[in-house]
Design a protein around this motif. Structure first.
Motif, PDB file in Angstrom:
ATOM      1  N   SER A 104      47.565 -18.097 -19.823  1.00 17.83           N
ATOM      2  CA  SER A 104      47.796 -16.725 -19.376  1.00 17.83           C
ATOM      3  C   SER A 104      48.217 -15.888 -20.570  1.00 17.83           C
ATOM      4  CB  SER A 104      48.905 -16.716 -18.322  1.00 17.83           C
ATOM      5  OG  SER A 104      49.305 -15.391 -18.044  1.00 17.83           O
ATOM      6  N   ALA A 105      47.920 -14.620 -20.526  1.00 18.84           N
ATOM      7  CA  ALA A 105      48.373 -13.711 -21.584  1.00 18.84           C
ATOM      8  C   ALA A 105      49.848 -13.362 -21.409  1.00 18.84           C
ATOM      9  CB  ALA A 105      47.527 -12.435 -21.580  1.00 18.84           C
ATOM     10  N   ALA A 106      50.395 -13.652 -20.236  1.00 23.84           N
ATOM     11  CA  ALA A 106      51.796 -13.319 -19.966  1.00 23.84           C
ATOM     12  C   ALA A 106      52.724 -14.341 -20.624  1.00 23.84           C
ATOM     13  CB  ALA A 106      52.038 -13.280 -18.464  1.00 23.84           C
ATOM     14  N   PRO A 107      53.705 -13.885 -21.397  1.00 23.59           N
ATOM     15  CA  PRO A 107      54.644 -14.824 -22.035  1.00 23.59           C
ATOM     16  C   PRO A 107      55.389 -15.661 -21.007  1.00 23.59           C
ATOM     17  CG  PRO A 107      54.915 -12.599 -22.910  1.00 23.59           C
ATOM     18  CD  PRO A 107      53.995 -12.493 -21.728  1.00 23.59           C
ATOM     19  N   GLY A 108      55.573 -16.928 -21.334  1.00 26.40           N
ATOM     20  CA  GLY A 108      56.339 -17.830 -20.484  1.00 26.40           C
ATOM     21  C   GLY A 108      55.571 -18.436 -19.338  1.00 26.40           C
TER      22      GLY A 108
END
Length: 151
Positions: A104-108
């Motif tokens: 995912s491009a979303a951190p974490g």
């Protein structure tokens, strides 16, 4: 390290484990309760058509964890699975490697990794693919550690 993004295609390894000796199989059998004589007795393995006792499949899969931690620490391993394809014989070395299959491009956010375990040939080249697995991982501190850091 919290919030690290994974890139699809990013590789880890290879990491070699072994050679796996009969004493390792005996210790694993004692710890796991899997004392199937196929893994422990050369005569039983030969009667089954094998050249030598095979390393337990779950013992092979257990090598995914230190390979992942050697690549990225801290890491949360949220899920781990494997299909066992070919045996690795006692005396053989197991090479673990893999790559990010989905991220995912979303951190974490967790990433899905494809993990492979090969037997290693005498010349050091990859042999047969022994196990093919998946690991769902997240970089950074475990949730308990994140909560403690927020205090």
């Amino acid at each position: 390290m919290s919030g690290r993004n994974f890139a699809v295609g990013e590789a880890f390894g290879p990491v070699d484990f072994g050679p796996v000796e009969a004493a390792h199989l005996l210790a694993y059998a004692a710890a796991s309760g899997d004392d199937n004589p196929l893994h422990l007795d050369a005569a039983v393995a030969a009667a089954a058509g094998l050249q030598a006792p095979p390393v337990h499949g779950v013992l092979t899969m257990s090598l995914f964890e230190p390979a992942l931690r050697g690549w990225l620490e801290p890491i949360e391993i949220l899920r781990l699975s494997a299909k066992f394809l070919r045996p690795v014989s006692v005396g053989g070395t197991i090479r673990v490697s893999g790559r990010v299959a989905r991220a995912s491009a979303a951190p974490g956010e967790p990433a899905l990794l494809r993990v492979m375990a090969h037997g290693v040939q005498a010349d050091g080249a990859n042999g047969d693919l022994a196990a093919l697995g998946e690991a769902l991982v997240r970089a950074g501190p475990r949730p308990e550690a994140r909560a403690a850091m927020a205090l």
